[in-house]
Structure formats: structure tokens, C-alpha cells
Write a protein that holds these residues in place. Structure first.
Motif, mmCIF file in Angstrom:
data_model
loop_
_atom_site.group_PDB
_atom_site.id
_atom_site.type_symbol
_atom_site.label_atom_id
_atom_site.label_comp_id
_atom_site.label_asym_id
_atom_site.label_seq_id
_atom_site.Cartn_x
_atom_site.Cartn_y
_atom_site.Cartn_z
ATOM 1 N N LEU A 142 -19.916 -39.669 -45.129
ATOM 2 C CA LEU A 142 -19.828 -38.130 -45.358
ATOM 3 C C LEU A 142 -20.159 -37.505 -44.063
ATOM 4 C CD1 LEU A 142 -21.467 -37.774 -48.936
ATOM 5 C CD2 LEU A 142 -19.142 -37.544 -48.283
ATOM 6 N N LEU A 143 -21.157 -37.713 -43.294
ATOM 7 C CA LEU A 143 -21.483 -37.228 -42.137
ATOM 8 C C LEU A 143 -20.311 -37.423 -41.167
ATOM 9 C CD1 LEU A 143 -25.386 -38.292 -41.545
ATOM 10 C CD2 LEU A 143 -24.352 -35.862 -42.056
ATOM 11 N N VAL A 144 -19.832 -38.627 -41.103
ATOM 12 C CA VAL A 144 -18.484 -38.533 -40.241
ATOM 13 C C VAL A 144 -17.450 -37.755 -40.395
ATOM 14 C CG1 VAL A 144 -16.713 -40.335 -39.462
ATOM 15 C CG2 VAL A 144 -19.108 -40.968 -39.325
ATOM 16 N N GLN A 145 -17.190 -37.598 -41.580
ATOM 17 C CA GLN A 145 -16.242 -36.744 -42.203
ATOM 18 C C GLN A 145 -16.387 -35.524 -41.902
ATOM 19 O OE1 GLN A 145 -12.840 -37.556 -43.636
ATOM 20 N NE2 GLN A 145 -13.776 -39.754 -43.055
ATOM 21 N N ALA A 146 -17.777 -34.912 -42.169
ATOM 22 C CA ALA A 146 -17.939 -33.471 -41.755
ATOM 23 C C ALA A 146 -17.964 -33.357 -40.437
ATOM 24 C CB ALA A 146 -19.572 -33.407 -42.410
ATOM 25 N N VAL A 147 -18.284 -34.444 -39.366
ATOM 26 C CA VAL A 147 -17.929 -33.858 -38.062
ATOM 27 C C VAL A 147 -16.733 -33.714 -37.723
ATOM 28 C CG1 VAL A 147 -18.374 -34.932 -35.710
ATOM 29 C CG2 VAL A 147 -20.351 -34.842 -37.580
ATOM 30 N N MET A 148 -15.739 -34.821 -38.283
ATOM 31 C CA MET A 148 -14.423 -34.811 -38.096
ATOM 32 C C MET A 148 -13.763 -33.558 -38.631
ATOM 33 S SD MET A 148 -13.659 -37.514 -36.280
ATOM 34 C CE MET A 148 -11.858 -37.325 -36.465
ATOM 35 N N VAL A 153 -14.817 -26.808 -34.106
ATOM 36 C CA VAL A 153 -15.908 -25.625 -34.055
ATOM 37 C C VAL A 153 -17.115 -26.196 -33.206
ATOM 38 C CG1 VAL A 153 -17.632 -24.354 -35.542
ATOM 39 C CG2 VAL A 153 -15.430 -24.702 -36.359
ATOM 40 N N LEU A 154 -17.000 -27.542 -33.517
ATOM 41 C CA LEU A 154 -18.316 -28.074 -32.618
ATOM 42 C C LEU A 154 -17.904 -28.154 -30.928
ATOM 43 C CD1 LEU A 154 -19.442 -31.271 -34.764
ATOM 44 C CD2 LEU A 154 -20.695 -29.166 -34.488
ATOM 45 N N VAL A 155 -16.581 -28.366 -30.706
ATOM 46 C CA VAL A 155 -16.060 -28.148 -29.326
ATOM 47 C C VAL A 155 -16.535 -26.681 -28.771
ATOM 48 C CG1 VAL A 155 -14.185 -28.195 -27.740
ATOM 49 C CG2 VAL A 155 -14.504 -30.154 -29.412
ATOM 50 N N LEU A 156 -16.067 -25.691 -29.679
ATOM 51 C CA LEU A 156 -16.327 -24.376 -29.046
ATOM 52 C C LEU A 156 -17.786 -24.029 -28.851
ATOM 53 C CD1 LEU A 156 -13.705 -22.336 -31.291
ATOM 54 C CD2 LEU A 156 -13.478 -23.161 -29.217
ATOM 55 N N ILE A 157 -18.612 -24.517 -29.700
ATOM 56 C CA ILE A 157 -20.059 -24.262 -29.901
ATOM 57 C C ILE A 157 -20.617 -25.025 -28.589
ATOM 58 C CG2 ILE A 157 -22.295 -24.874 -30.571
ATOM 59 C CD1 ILE A 157 -21.009 -24.473 -33.310
ATOM 60 N N ILE A 158 -20.022 -26.188 -28.242
ATOM 61 C CA ILE A 158 -20.514 -26.968 -26.983
ATOM 62 C C ILE A 158 -20.185 -26.646 -25.900
ATOM 63 C CG2 ILE A 158 -20.094 -29.137 -25.719
ATOM 64 C CD1 ILE A 158 -20.085 -30.436 -28.373
ATOM 65 N N VAL A 159 -18.867 -25.800 -25.769
ATOM 66 C CA VAL A 159 -18.479 -25.023 -24.620
ATOM 67 C C VAL A 159 -19.205 -23.752 -24.181
ATOM 68 C CG1 VAL A 159 -16.464 -23.849 -23.496
ATOM 69 C CG2 VAL A 159 -16.106 -26.229 -24.782
ATOM 70 N N SER A 160 -19.420 -22.987 -25.441
ATOM 71 C CA SER A 160 -20.226 -21.931 -25.296
ATOM 72 C C SER A 160 -21.482 -22.180 -24.687
ATOM 73 C CB SER A 160 -20.198 -21.241 -26.653
ATOM 74 O OG SER A 160 -18.936 -21.001 -27.134
ATOM 75 N N MET A 161 -22.280 -22.872 -25.127
ATOM 76 C CA MET A 161 -23.487 -23.574 -24.778
ATOM 77 C C MET A 161 -23.587 -23.881 -23.337
ATOM 78 S SD MET A 161 -26.627 -23.707 -25.241
ATOM 79 C CE MET A 161 -26.981 -23.663 -27.092
ATOM 80 N N PHE A 162 -22.415 -24.797 -22.848
ATOM 81 C CA PHE A 162 -22.309 -24.974 -21.501
ATOM 82 C C PHE A 162 -22.272 -23.905 -20.515
ATOM 83 C CE2 PHE A 162 -19.266 -26.584 -18.059
ATOM 84 C CZ PHE A 162 -20.219 -27.505 -17.621
ATOM 85 N N LEU A 163 -21.546 -22.957 -21.156
ATOM 86 C CA LEU A 163 -21.083 -21.675 -20.140
ATOM 87 C C LEU A 163 -22.408 -20.967 -20.083
ATOM 88 C CD1 LEU A 163 -17.500 -20.691 -21.311
ATOM 89 C CD2 LEU A 163 -18.213 -21.783 -19.204
ATOM 90 N N ALA A 164 -23.084 -20.757 -21.277
ATOM 91 C CA ALA A 164 -24.294 -20.355 -21.201
ATOM 92 C C ALA A 164 -25.462 -20.659 -20.107
ATOM 93 C CB ALA A 164 -25.114 -19.714 -22.470
ATOM 94 N N VAL A 165 -25.471 -21.946 -20.252
ATOM 95 C CA VAL A 165 -26.562 -22.695 -19.392
ATOM 96 C C VAL A 165 -26.153 -22.569 -17.971
ATOM 97 C CG1 VAL A 165 -27.487 -25.054 -18.900
ATOM 98 C CG2 VAL A 165 -27.261 -24.312 -21.363
#
Length: 461
Positions: A142-148, A153-165
Motif C-alpha cells: 500500500l505504501l508503494v502504491q501510494a508513493v507511485m 507531487v513528491l517531485v514538485l515538493i522535492i524540487v521546491s525544497m531544493f530551490l529553497a535550500v
């Protein structure tokens, strides 16, 4: 078969004639059921044998004795009473129907309002082991399916955090100049927005202008193609114009073209929405970055929190340094490309230079991609111009690879070149452009943890 109480069949000892307390022996009592006393036995009665004193003592109490049956008997309770010449089994109320009995048997008190937990089932029980394993597998799936499902959205969050840092060092430098963090964040973010707007104004108008010109001159281009001798020869052999006309007049061509336009529109809308989402998340993360850092640092044990905070600050500093170094390398590449294209006279020098700068953000292959695109456009302007562009970009890439990039990135992330290449390849294979962009600072963070945590621990063993 009814349960019977064992009794003593041994003969009583001979009575002493001189003993005034001697009494004639009593016959053995009849077998009685558990929890009952012999009929006619009063408080002062005693039985023959060595246990007579204990029996007599037990009959002197008038308080009933309550016993609860085990869980194997269905959770019922029995009440055993003795004395008074009459007794019997009295069933206690069932805990399912009686709340007081339920609380009493569960052991409810002020510290345990819902009772005391019972003993857990044995971990070696096959049912417990199988159920736990199946539940773990189901949870992981279920966790793998949720991540997939939320990977975009996770990619957008990671990119945003990367730019903020990456933008945080600029904010901190403004804070050191006595500017409040809110104002510093607003100023830096305004600069980022202006960069995006400038890029849009530099690229969109020329592209729109060229597309309009192409549409206006399309009939002329078709007439020139029809008058070309080579095209006429191919049309005579292979009926090219006839096939093109049939393909255009086919109804499926219109449907395919409409579907392509719809798909292109969806891509444009999705890209605009993703860009807006990244900008908003970057602003949020940049404003609340100290709070986010403090929250994650507090998850570490108190005895190790200071060292975790120092390592975390160093990792974030290296990520910021990598972003700043990458932007600097891209800015140098774009500026050099603009100067050369302006001197040579390639049309649309500014949009092409911006393209070179943006592709330079991609590790390893970005500079090559930008050089190929600009060279192709230059060849349309002329053979000599195209060859000059190829020579320029080959020379510039050597200078960038051996002089500019190593010096800037050595100060920013301090990662060996081999590790940089391997990390970029793995990151690109996993997440494409985003993975390649995040791979190098991730490798720098892993290298720092290995050097400061794992290696000292290995030396102390």
C-alpha cells in the motif's frame, strides 16, 4: 459422572477412658459436591481425621468466597458460599451484560480506565507469525502504491525544497545586513520571479514572431517546392504530391491534428501549473526553513542533537553552494554564448543564449544539448556560421570542464569527479532531469556522513 469429595476411611484411634473429652467416633460423611458442606454441619462441627481442625476453622467464617472461572470456561464467574448449614453455587453476572463486573474483572482503576492488558499471544505462534508477516507485506504494498500515485507531487515538493535550500544563502546574507528575514525572503523571491518573467519575454515573442512568419510564407514555400526540379522528379516517380493531398484530405488527419493540439495544450497547461506550484512551495519553504530545520533536529535524541544540527547545517550549506555554483556556471555559459552569437550575427542570439544557460543546469550532458541546438540553428543561417558555432562550443566546453566547473564545484560540494559522474547517471536513470539535478548534492551529503560518522565509528571499534 458427578464429582465427589474424598473422605478419610481410616479407623479412628482408640479413645482413652480417662479422657473426659473423648467422644465416640463419628461415621464417615457422605460424599458431597464441591462448594457444599455436609448437611447438619453447624459452625461448631468438626470432621474426623487430621483435617478436622481446618474444616472446623473454615466453617466459622460467614463471608462468602467468590471465584472467577478461567477464560476457557467462557468468561463466567461463580460464587461459592459456605456456612449456615446451607450453601450452593451462585453464578455471578456475566461481564458482557453487567458493567460493574466487567470493570472488576478487567482491573479498571484511575491509571487504566479501560483495564489492564492481558498477556500477549506467543510470538512463535504460527497464526501470529503468519498474520504479522501478511500485514507487513500488505502495508508495504500500500505504501508503494501510494508513493507511485503521488510521485509527481513528491517531485514538485522535492524540487521546491531544493530551490529553497539553494536560495537560503542569499536570504541569510541579506539577514546579516540587518534586514528582517521576511523582507529578505520577499526580495530574493521577487528576483526569482523577475528572472522567470525575463526569460518568458526573451523567448516567447521571438518564437511567436517566427511562427507567424512561417504561416504567412507557407504558400510561397509550397510554390517553391513545386517548382523545384528534384521535387518534380520525385513526384513523377513516387507521386509525392498526390499522397500528401490524400493524407491531408483524409478525415483521420484532422482528428489526429486536433488530438495533437489538445495534447500540446495539456502539456502547456500542466507545465504552467507545475511552475506555479513550484514557485509557491519554494516561497513557503524559504520562509519557514528555520522552523522546518528545528523540527527535524528535535527528532534526534537530546544527547546527539547538537552534532546532528551541525551536520545538518553543513549538508544544507553544501546544497545551497551547489545550487549557487550551478547557477554561476550556467550564467557564464549563457553570457559567453550570447557574446559569440552576437558577434557572428546569428539571429535570435538572446533566446539561444538563454537556452544554453538553462541546458547548462543539467549535469554532464546539458552543455552538449545546448551546443547542438544552437549549432543547428546557426547552420540554417549559413554553413560558415554553423561551423564557427561548433568550433566555439567545442573549445568552450573544454574550458568549462577543466577550469570553470571544477573550481566552482570544488568549493561548493567537494565531491570527487568519479562520484559526481556516477551519482548523476544514477539520478538521471531514476528521476530524469530532476534526479540528475539532485544527485550531486545528495552524493555530497552522503560523503559527509560517511566521513564524519561512519569512518570515526569504524576506527573506534
Amino acid at each position: 459422572m458427578p464429582d465427589q469429595t474424598p473422605h478419610d476411611d481410616r479407623p479412628a484411634p482408640p479413645a482413652d477412658p480417662g479422657d473426659p473429652s473423648a467422644q465416640p467416633p463419628l461415621p464417615s460423611p457422605r460424599p458431597t459436591a464441591p462448594g457444599r458442606t455436609p448437611s447438619g454441619a453447624g459452625p461448631g462441627a468438626a470432621s474426623n481425621g487430621p483435617a478436622g481442625a481446618a474444616d472446623a476453622t473454615s466453617t466459622k467464617t460467614d463471608a462468602p468466597t467468590q471465584t472467577a472461572s478461567s477464560a476457557s470456561n467462557g468468561g463466567t464467574a461463580t460464587k461459592t458460599s459456605s456456612g449456615g448449614g446451607a450453601g450452593g453455587d451462585v453464578a455471578l453476572p456475566d461481564p458482557v451484560t453487567d458493567v460493574d463486573v466487567r470493570k472488576q474483572e478487567a482491573g479498571v482503576d484511575e491509571t487504566a480506565p479501560f483495564g489492564r492488558p492481558g498477556r500477549p499471544l506467543g510470538q512463535a505462534h504460527p497464526f501470529v507469525f503468519g498474520f504479522t508477516g501478511a500485514l507487513g507485506v500488505l502495508t508495504a504494498w500500500l505504501l508503494v502504491q501510494a508513493v507511485m500515485n503521488v510521485r509527481q507531487v513528491l517531485v514538485l515538493i522535492i524540487v521546491s525544497m531544493f530551490l529553497a535550500v539553494g536560495l537560503n544563502p542569499a536570504v541569510e546574507s541579506l539577514q546579516r545586513g540587518r534586514m528582517p528575514r521576511g523582507a529578505a525572503v520577499g526580495l530574493v523571491f521577487l528576483g526569482v520571479v523577475l528572472v522567470f518573467v525575463g526569460v518568458g519575454f526573451a523567448i516567447v515573442p521571438p518564437v511567436t514572431n517566427e511562427v507567424s512568419k512561417f504561416i504567412d510564407h507557407l504558400p510561397t514555400y509550397i510554390s517553391q517546392l513545386q517548382g523545384n526540379r528534384q521535387i518534380q522528379e520525385w513526384d513523377r516517380r513516387y507521386q509525392l504530391l498526390e499522397k500528401v493531398q490524400e493524407a491531408v484530405t483524409n478525415p483521420s488527419f484532422g482528428q489526429g491534428a486536433a488530438g495533437g493540439l489538445v495534447g500540446a495544450g495539456r502539456v502547456v497547461v500542466s507545465g504552467a501549473f507545475s511552475t506555479l506550484t513550484v514557485l509557491i512551495l519554494t516561497l513557503y519553504f524559504l520562509g519557514s526553513l528555520p522552523t522546518i530545520k528545528s523540527f527535524f533536529y528535535r527528532l534526534a535524541p537530546r544527547s546527539r542533537r547538537a552534532r546532528v544540527a551541525l551536520l545538518g547545517d553543513e549538508i544544507l550549506g553544501r546544497i545551497g553552494g551547489y545550487v549557487a555554483g550551478t547557477v554561476m556556471v550556467a550564467l557564464i555559459a549563457g553570457t559567453a554564448a550570447y557574446i559569440f552569437l552576437s558577434i557572428v550575427g546569428v539571429p535570435f542570439a538572446l533566446p539561444l543564449a538563454i537556452t544554453v544557460a538553462f541546458t547548462a543546469l543539467i549535469p554532464l550532458v546539458g552543455a552538449t544539448i545546448g551546443a547542438v541546438l544552437v549549432s543547428v540553428v546557426a547552420f540554417f543561417d549559413g554553413l560558415g556560421t554553423g561551423i564557427a558555432c561548433v568550433v566555439f562550443f567545442v573549445i568552450y566546453q573544454q574550458v568549462e570542464n577543466y577550469l570553470i566547473h571544477p573550481r566552482i564545484m570544488k568549493r561548493a560540494v567537494d565531491v570527487p569527479p568519479a562520484v559526481t559522474i556516477i551519482a548523476a547517471l544514477i539520478g538521471g536513470a531514476l528521476l530524469g532531469f530532476v534526479g540528475a539535478l539532485l544527485a550531486i548534492p545528495t552524493a555530497a551529503a552522503v560523503a559527509l556522513i560517511i566521513r564524519e560518522v561512519i569512518l570515526p565509528r569504524q576506527e573506534s571499534l
